[in-house]
Design an enzyme around this catalytic site. Sequence first.
Site, PDB file in Angstrom:
ATOM      1  N   SER A   1      -3.620   3.259   5.182  1.00  0.00           N
ATOM      2  CA  SER A   1      -2.980   2.002   4.796  1.00  0.00           C
ATOM      3  C   SER A   1      -3.944   0.839   4.933  1.00  0.00           C
ATOM      4  O   SER A   1      -4.993   0.950   5.581  1.00  0.00           O
ATOM      5  CB  SER A   1      -1.749   1.740   5.677  1.00  0.00           C
TER       6      SER A   1
ATOM      7  N   SER B   1      -0.292   6.223   1.205  1.00  0.00           N
ATOM      8  CA  SER B   1      -0.919   4.944   1.541  1.00  0.00           C
ATOM      9  C   SER B   1       0.130   3.841   1.604  1.00  0.00           C
ATOM     10  O   SER B   1       1.125   3.859   0.885  1.00  0.00           O
ATOM     11  CB  SER B   1      -1.995   4.565   0.505  1.00  0.00           C
TER      12      SER B   1
ATOM     13  N   ASP C   1       0.021  -0.115   1.065  1.00  0.00           N
ATOM     14  CA  ASP C   1      -0.883  -1.151   0.556  1.00  0.00           C
ATOM     15  C   ASP C   1      -0.112  -2.458   0.429  1.00  0.00           C
ATOM     16  O   ASP C   1       0.654  -2.649  -0.520  1.00  0.00           O
ATOM     17  CB  ASP C   1      -1.459  -0.735  -0.798  1.00  0.00           C
TER      18      ASP C   1
END
Length: 348
Positions: A228, A266, A268
Amino acid sequence: MTATPRLRLRDLGITIGTYPPGPLNAITDVDGVEVGHVTLHEGDRTRTGATAILPHGGNLFQHKVPAGIAVLNGFGKFAGISQIEELGEIETPILLTNTLAIGRAIEAISRFTLDQAGNERVTSLNAVVGETNDSRLNDIRAARPTVDEMLMAITCARGSAVEEGGVGAGTGTVAFGLKGGIGTASRIVPSGNERYTLGVLVQSNYGGHLRIDGRPHANEPRHDKDGSIVMILATDAPLASRNLARLATRCHGGLARTGAALSNGSGDYALAFSTHEGVRRTPDRRRGVHAYPDLSNDAVSPLFEAAIEVTEEAILNSLAMAEPTTGYDTAKDRPSFFDALDLKRQRR
């Protein structure tokens, strides 16, 4: 691992983009912004910390700032997001930390805000907390940082040069299989007859195939995919929350330029706020109708372009300024950016 000298990207002779940086080349070049770290590097198990970003040093609950948020892939935990989207403003300091410390960070922000003079009757507030998972180097199940330690990050925040690399919330983070961390950069951007400052601070902890100013950097097989990143953007341009959300979206352009995998795993997140006094939501202005200055849509393109390049540079600074780090599981030790460059030269 042997520590090597750390140099920021520009000290390595690498310039990202065309807009010039501010004096510190940091988010604190934006007038009023303050940053504080608490770094916990203890024994062979603790590699974590907290980083506080304050849009200004006053009472944020009383003098709120407009803000916008942009999420590219939402595999993460970002406290306060729904109220930012709904009201378009920030009313507390921002804390970055590790995934399992989110609750303690909210408590730290609540304590700090409720204790401020003028907030004696406050019964609801929107704490803003971002996180990345530092468990590859840190014993994340240990309850660190504590509430008191995160309070220290807030109270020690200053508007000066920002320490980067494996510090604060970046103490135990990993990016591209290398040691990640905290990175920052800034830009001075002309728009119309004015010049505005824009700065970004990142907590890098993600994967992909590293690219430096568009050029691939062969860091396989330790590139990782998941992870992240939190990107905090500050500007002194008079922007409303709608255009701040658009500006935050451009941070993801800088993230992509570094070679991010943007994978299923992830998280983001980009958050942008304005420190311009004219758009500050003071108690008097919130009582009724008020006219706020607003940079037009036609004038924001230079800021959008600068947001892309400043985010890219901040991310690369987070790598360049990080030292090699051993974790509580030695199989997860992470070399630094400079170690990787040395290994690359040795293979030639």
